[in-house]
Design an enzyme around this catalytic site. Structure first.
Site, PDB file in Angstrom:
ATOM      1  N   ASP A 102       0.881  -1.169   0.000  1.00 42.63           N
ATOM      2  CA  ASP A 102       0.000   0.000   0.000  1.00 42.63           C
ATOM      3  C   ASP A 102       0.917   1.217   0.000  1.00 42.63           C
ATOM      4  O   ASP A 102       1.430   1.607   1.053  1.00 42.63           O
ATOM      5  CB  ASP A 102      -0.908  -0.002   1.231  1.00 42.63           C
ATOM      6  N   ASP A 111      -2.438   1.055   7.409  1.00 47.97           N
ATOM      7  CA  ASP A 111      -1.584   0.871   6.232  1.00 47.97           C
ATOM      8  C   ASP A 111      -1.206  -0.599   6.048  1.00 47.97           C
ATOM      9  O   ASP A 111      -1.200  -1.107   4.927  1.00 47.97           O
ATOM     10  CB  ASP A 111      -0.328   1.742   6.336  1.00 47.97           C
ATOM     11  N   GLU A 168      -1.240  -1.434  -4.793  1.00 44.35           N
ATOM     12  CA  GLU A 168      -2.442  -0.653  -5.047  1.00 44.35           C
ATOM     13  C   GLU A 168      -2.154   0.416  -6.095  1.00 44.35           C
ATOM     14  O   GLU A 168      -1.100   1.052  -6.078  1.00 44.35           O
ATOM     15  CB  GLU A 168      -2.928   0.005  -3.749  1.00 44.35           C
TER      16      GLU A 168
END
Length: 180
Positions: free
Chosen positions: A7, A138, A66
């Site tokens: 991420d 996160d 992502e």
């Protein structure tokens, strides 16, 4: 198969490593990479070096990251893209295949709908991986990316294998969908 989920973020980049065997997912590790309050090149260097260290430590078979969403603030989007680029460089430098998923795809895979809140993602990641505690936001997002890949990676691979035959019929695969 060990999957590394990322991420990306300029201040904090989340990572999560899971093991997939059949339909069973097992938690291996997760955490965050925090960059120093410094200029952009030093932050990007930290992300590159730290993701490389995670790869060296956990030896994943593949990775998923992502995709950047377009923010209201173009400058923030550009900075996030650069952080993402540094992470991708570390992944490809280690010869890992890299899959990319939107936040919507990750939320759909983990929670079941694309408008899920961060707390819902955290809760479902905890449940899906049988974690004793709640992961940070996160780290949970990174684990969610890995879970998304675990669920959709095989389907995308199967579609990719069919692509040459489909191309002869005037069809192709784009974004995991068949288009004519």
């Amino acid at each position: 198969m060990k999957i590394l989920g990322i991420d990306p973020g300029l201040r904090t980049t989340g990572f999560g490593v899971i093991h997939k065997q059949g339909n069973k997912l097992t938690y291996i590790a997760s955490g965050t990479i925090k960059t120093p309050d410094a200029d952009l090149p030093l932050r990007l260097k930290t992300i590159l070096a730290s993701v490389s260290e995670v790869i060296a430590t956990y030896a994943p078979d593949c990775a998923a990251i992502e995709k950047v969403f377009v923010n209201v603030n173009p400058q923030s989007t550009l900075l996030l893209g650069q952080a993402r680029g540094a992470a991708i460089c570390a992944l490809v430098q280690a010869d890992l295949t890299v899959a990319e998923y939107t936040a919507l795809q990750v939320k759909q895979a983990v929670v079941g709908h694309g408008k899920a809140q961060k707390s819902q993602v955290q809760d479902m990641v905890q449940r899906l991986l049988s974690l004793s505690g709640m992961p940070g936001t996160d780290a949970a997002d990174a684990l969610g990316v890995a879970i998304c890949h675990a669920h959709s990676g095989e389907a995308l691979s199967a579609l990719s294998a069919l692509a040459p035959g489909l191309a002869k019929r005037g069809l192709r695969v784009r974004g995991g969908r068949l288009v004519g």
